[in-house]
Each structure stands twice: as structure tokens, then as C-alpha cells.
Design an enzyme around this catalytic site. Structure first.
Site, PDB file in Angstrom:
ATOM      1  N   GLU A  97     128.110  84.112  54.167  1.00 35.35           N
ATOM      2  CA  GLU A  97     127.633  83.878  55.244  1.00 35.35           C
ATOM      3  C   GLU A  97     127.844  83.038  56.564  1.00 35.35           C
ATOM      4  OE1 GLU A  97     123.261  82.541  54.745  1.00 35.35           O
ATOM      5  OE2 GLU A  97     123.128  83.476  53.477  1.00 35.35           O
ATOM      6  N   TRP A  98     128.987  83.709  56.391  1.00 36.36           N
ATOM      7  CA  TRP A  98     130.419  82.936  56.852  1.00 36.36           C
ATOM      8  C   TRP A  98     129.612  83.115  58.458  1.00 36.36           C
ATOM      9  CZ3 TRP A  98     135.562  85.349  56.834  1.00 36.36           C
ATOM     10  CH2 TRP A  98     136.895  84.782  58.255  1.00 36.36           C
ATOM     11  N   PRO A  99     129.273  84.574  59.269  1.00 37.77           N
ATOM     12  CA  PRO A  99     128.749  84.983  60.836  1.00 37.77           C
ATOM     13  C   PRO A  99     128.067  84.656  61.444  1.00 37.77           C
ATOM     14  CG  PRO A  99     128.367  87.312  59.400  1.00 37.77           C
ATOM     15  CD  PRO A  99     129.451  86.435  58.292  1.00 37.77           C
ATOM     16  N   LEU A 100     126.773  84.478  60.275  1.00 36.30           N
ATOM     17  CA  LEU A 100     125.803  83.769  59.983  1.00 36.30           C
ATOM     18  C   LEU A 100     126.246  81.927  60.737  1.00 36.30           C
ATOM     19  CD1 LEU A 100     122.445  83.275  60.022  1.00 36.30           C
ATOM     20  CD2 LEU A 100     122.733  82.526  57.738  1.00 36.30           C
ATOM     21  N   TYR A 101     126.455  82.217  60.164  1.00 38.63           N
ATOM     22  CA  TYR A 101     127.276  79.671  60.634  1.00 38.63           C
ATOM     23  C   TYR A 101     127.487  79.629  62.911  1.00 38.63           C
ATOM     24  CZ  TYR A 101     124.019  78.377  56.869  1.00 38.63           C
ATOM     25  OH  TYR A 101     122.935  78.228  56.126  1.00 38.63           O
ATOM     26  N   ASP A 159     126.807  80.002  50.347  1.00 43.39           N
ATOM     27  CA  ASP A 159     125.549  79.395  52.421  1.00 43.39           C
ATOM     28  C   ASP A 159     126.959  78.847  52.721  1.00 43.39           C
ATOM     29  OD1 ASP A 159     123.886  79.147  53.812  1.00 43.39           O
ATOM     30  OD2 ASP A 159     122.389  79.143  52.252  1.00 43.39           O
ATOM     31  N   ASP A 216     117.140  83.984  58.244  1.00 39.96           N
ATOM     32  CA  ASP A 216     116.019  84.063  56.977  1.00 39.96           C
ATOM     33  C   ASP A 216     115.125  84.857  57.383  1.00 39.96           C
ATOM     34  OD1 ASP A 216     117.899  82.779  56.202  1.00 39.96           O
ATOM     35  OD2 ASP A 216     116.829  81.166  54.913  1.00 39.96           O
TER      36      ASP A 216
END
Length: 431
Positions: free
Chosen positions: A191-195, A159, A219
Site C-alpha cells: 500500500e506504499w503509493p496510497l500513503y 499496510d 478503501d
């Protein structure tokens, strides 16, 4: 008036993708079970021992996965999410499982899962803490990678909480290198691109070289609105994210919530069908010990899973909007095509879409064989380019079909455009 807004060629769909993470894993989208959406951070084992985050939960899920046909269907990972560790590292600086909830430790749990012919996934965070406040891996990447190897872990979900976004890429790459240096094959879920998306467009070439799959968006919740929001995001960003997907690395739209409380059966069929079209990891988050037979049958549907796991390894696209229908299409091996028709209306009864309005239908020349997989399996026989076939779709449901050309010419297939001058319907928007 509705008009075509842009042209999508099939040549784009079958073009090469960027170099994948070189660990030999995730050559097809991963399949398994992950605790988070259903069980969240329930650590109250005194009052809720059957549903708390403990070794018992994962052992029971592993048992059911073998006994009830999940392993045979292709689901192989049993994945721990957040809230498993102790709040303190040990004297050597290593992560340790909560001793009350995991009295045997993660190594014992991994051995148990492996004894069932399954694989164990675990959760960590690139930052100083996990999202739930447990120890993160920042400053301990090498130590934690080796710890996971010593325990026999097969998958790491990593995460991105409690981390300066400008350091995300560096942190994810450091852990990727640390995992590879151990010599053990550990699937790396990022979850790199999510953040990064809230600040700028991520570098998907670097992400694919670093991770086996990656989350892009929020999510998933146990609701149809949540599933729709994910589909909408993917549709609006598909030109950016789809080219990065392929064997070794996949876009992850988050967990399957089929078999829980928030989706009607038609909506469950929609999630399953569209996750297969998107070549998404199929990671269920539900209670396999108590799941309704229809949801179980859907999740184990071998025809849908075959689309998900198709060896061509190409993610599909949202290709058209037609009279409150969405059309999604995915090229398959042997010159075939998978088509998902989603009925966006949430009122009334089933509605029909003429199959000839589907942009990819042109591969049905001169003839093709049509198999309907959802909502019921049906061989729809030999069709021609001018077929009058109408596909019926329930409100918020999806019809899933495969098209197999009788006469298949590779060059025609590669160069074919989704948009074609033969599509004259003013209500069709070809994306």
C-alpha cells in the site's frame, strides 16, 4: 463545445514496462477472497461466531471455494486481513495468532487451505502497528518474513499505518528483500503509493521493483459512490500509474464488493467489467457461503475472467467521454480489443452508444467480429468500420465487448492512434 483534449496512441499501451519484482509471481492479476470489506475487524466470536475473524471463517471460505466452483474459475487465494494477531509478540519476538480465535495457529490454517489446493494470504503492516492497533513489523521485518515462511503463507498484504511517510519506501523495500531472502515465493501486496500520494507523486519504478501489486487510492466501500470515486481517481492518474502495470506487478483498485448489499446488479456488472479492463487483482470481499446466484454467476463469468487474465498483460485506459458515457479500452492478445461502455446516468432506462464513436473502433478495418459479454452474452457477428451498431447500456451499468479484427496487421495495430480524424461527433471527448 466538446473537443478532443489529448491523443492516446496504442503504441503507449503496448510499450515495455519497468522491471518487475523478481519473484516469479503475479504474472497475471491475482484472484481470490479477502475478508476486510465484508467482515472488517469483527472479533466478537462469542456473540457472532459465524462472522468473526477466526480460523473457522477461513476454513469455511476455503471449503466453499472448492465446492462451489470458485477455485475452478481461478480464485486461488484465501486472504486474512487485519485483526488476526495477538496484541503481544511471543517470547522470541514473533507474531502470534490470537489463541482464542485461531486455536490451531496460522500453520494449521495454512495446511488446511493448502489441502484444498488453495493458497493462504495474511496481513501485516510496515509501521509500528497495524491500522487496527495490532503489532506492526517495523523493526521485525526479517523475523516476520521468516515467521510467515514457517507458517506456509503464500501472500502478504502489507499496510502502511503508523509509519512516517518519508520512511515508507525504505520499509517496503526492506520487507521485500526479507521475503525474497527466505527462498519461499510469497506474493507481496503493498500500500506504499496510497500513503505517499497525499505528500508527493510516488516512484512507480521503485514500487514495481518491490511489490507484486499496490494500492493507490482509498478503501472501497459497499457503495456505488465509492466505486465511482475509484474509477475517477484511476482516470485522472492513468498516465502515471498505467505504464507501471504488467506481468509481475499490478495497480490494485481494491476489493470486489459484488454480492454484498450496496450495489445494484448493473453496478456490480460495472465493477466486474472495469476491474477486468484495469487488469486489477480480483480479490472478492463478500460472504461466499451466502451469495445470490446472479452475483456468483457474474464473478465466475469465464469471459470476463479471460479479459482479466489476458496473457498480453496490459492495463486498459479510460479513452473517451461521450454524452454521459465513459469508454474504457484494453488491448488484448492476438490483436484483439476489450471495450467497456459505462452509462454514467443514474436515471431513466437503457441508452445507446453508436459503436463507431469508440476511439479504438478503427481496428475494425476492414472487418471485425464483435462479442458482447455484458449485460448478456451475444455474438454480434461481423461488423465493418462504418457499422451502425448501437450498444445499449443500463443506467450505471456497463456493456463489455471484445473486438477481433478479421484482418490483423501488427504494425498498424501498434502505431494506431485512439484519436482519428474520422471521429467528427462534437459530443465525443477523446482522452
Amino acid at each position: 463545445m466538446c473537443t478532443a483534449v489529448f491523443v492516446l496512441t496504442l503504441g503507449v499501451l503496448i510499450s515495455p514496462v519497468a522491471q518487475a519484482l523478481d519473484n516469479g509471481l503475479a504474472l497475471k492479476p491475482s484472484m481470490g477472497w479477502l475478508h476486510w470489506e465484508r467482515f472488517m475487524c469483527n472479533i466478537d466470536c462469542d456473540t457472532d461466531p459465524n462472522n468473526c475473524i477466526s480460523e473457522r471463517l477461513y476454513m469455511q471460505m476455503a471449503d466453499v471455494m472448492v465446492k462451489e466452483g470458485w477455485k475452478e474459475a481461478g480464485y486461488e487465494y484465501v486472504c486474512i486481513d487485519d485483526c488476526w494477531p495477538s496484541h503481544q509478540r511471543d517470547a522470541q519476538g514473533r507474531l502470534q495468532a490470537d489463541p482464542k480465535r485461531f486455536p490451531g495457529g496460522i500453520k494449521k490454517l495454512a495446511d488446511y487451505v493448502h489441502s484444498k489446493g488453495l493458497k493462504l494470504g495474511i496481513y501485516g503492516d510496515v509501521g509500528t502497528n497495524t491500522c487496527a492497533g495490532y503489532p506492526g513489523s517495523m523493526g521485525y521485518y526479517e523475523t516476520d518474513a521468516q515467521t510467515f515462511v514457517d507458517w506456509g503463507v503464500d501472500l502478504l498484504k502489507f499496510d502502511g499505518c503508523y509509519m512516517n511517510w518519508t520512511l515508507l519506501g525504505e520499509g517496503y523495500m526492506k520487507m521485500s528483500r526479507a521475503l525474497n531472502r527466505t527462498g519461499r515465493s510469497i506474493l507481496y501486496s503493498c500500500e506504499w503509493p496510497l500513503y505517499e500520494w497525499p505528500f508527493h507523486q510516488p516512484n512507480y519504478t521503485a514500487i514495481r521493483e518491490t511489490c507484486n501489486h499496490w494500492r493507490n487510492f482509498a478503501d472501497v466501500y459497499d457503495s456505488w459512490n465509492s466505486v465511482k470515486s475509484i474509477l475517477s481517481w484511476v482516470s485522472s492518474h492513468q498516465d502515471i500509474i498505467v505504464p507501471s502495470a504488467g506481468p509481475g506487478g499490478w495497480n490494485d483498485p481494491d476489493m470486489l464488493v459484488i454480492g454484498n448489499f450496496g450495489l445494484s446488479h448493473a453496478q456490480q456488472e460495472s465493477q466486474m467489467a472495469l476491474w477486468a479492463i484495469m487488469a486489477a487483482p480480483l480479490l472478492m470481499s463478500n460472504d461466499l457461503r451466502d451469495i445470490c446466484p446472479r452475483s456468483k454467476e457474474l464473478l465466475q463469468n469465464r469471459h470476463i475472467i479471460a479479459i482479466s487474465q489476458d496473457p498480453l498483460g496490459k492495463q486498459g485506459y479510460h479513452t473517451a467521454k461521450v454524452n454521459s458515457f465513459e469508454v474504457w479500452e484494453r488491448p488484448l492478445s492476438k490483436g484483439r480489443l476489450a471495450i467497456a461502455v459505462l452509462n454514467k446516468q443514474e436515471i431513466g432506462g437503457p441508452r445507446g452508444l453508436p459503436i463507431s464513436t469508440v476511439p479504438g473502433w478503427k481496428i475494425c478495418g476492414p472487418q471485425c467480429n464483435i462479442i458482447q459479454i455484458l449485460p448478456q452474452y451475444k455474438d454480434m457477428g461481423i461488423q465493418t468500420l462504418d457499422s451502425k451498431l448501437v450498444v445499449a447500456v443500463n443506467p450505471s451499468g456497463t456493456a463489455l465487448l471484445t473486438v477481433t479484427p478479421i484482418t490483423y496487421h501488427l504494425n498498424t495495430y501498434k502505431n494506431m492512434k485512439w484519436q482519428d480524424s474520422s471521429i467528427k461527433d462534437k459530443d465525443v471527448i477523446v482522452l
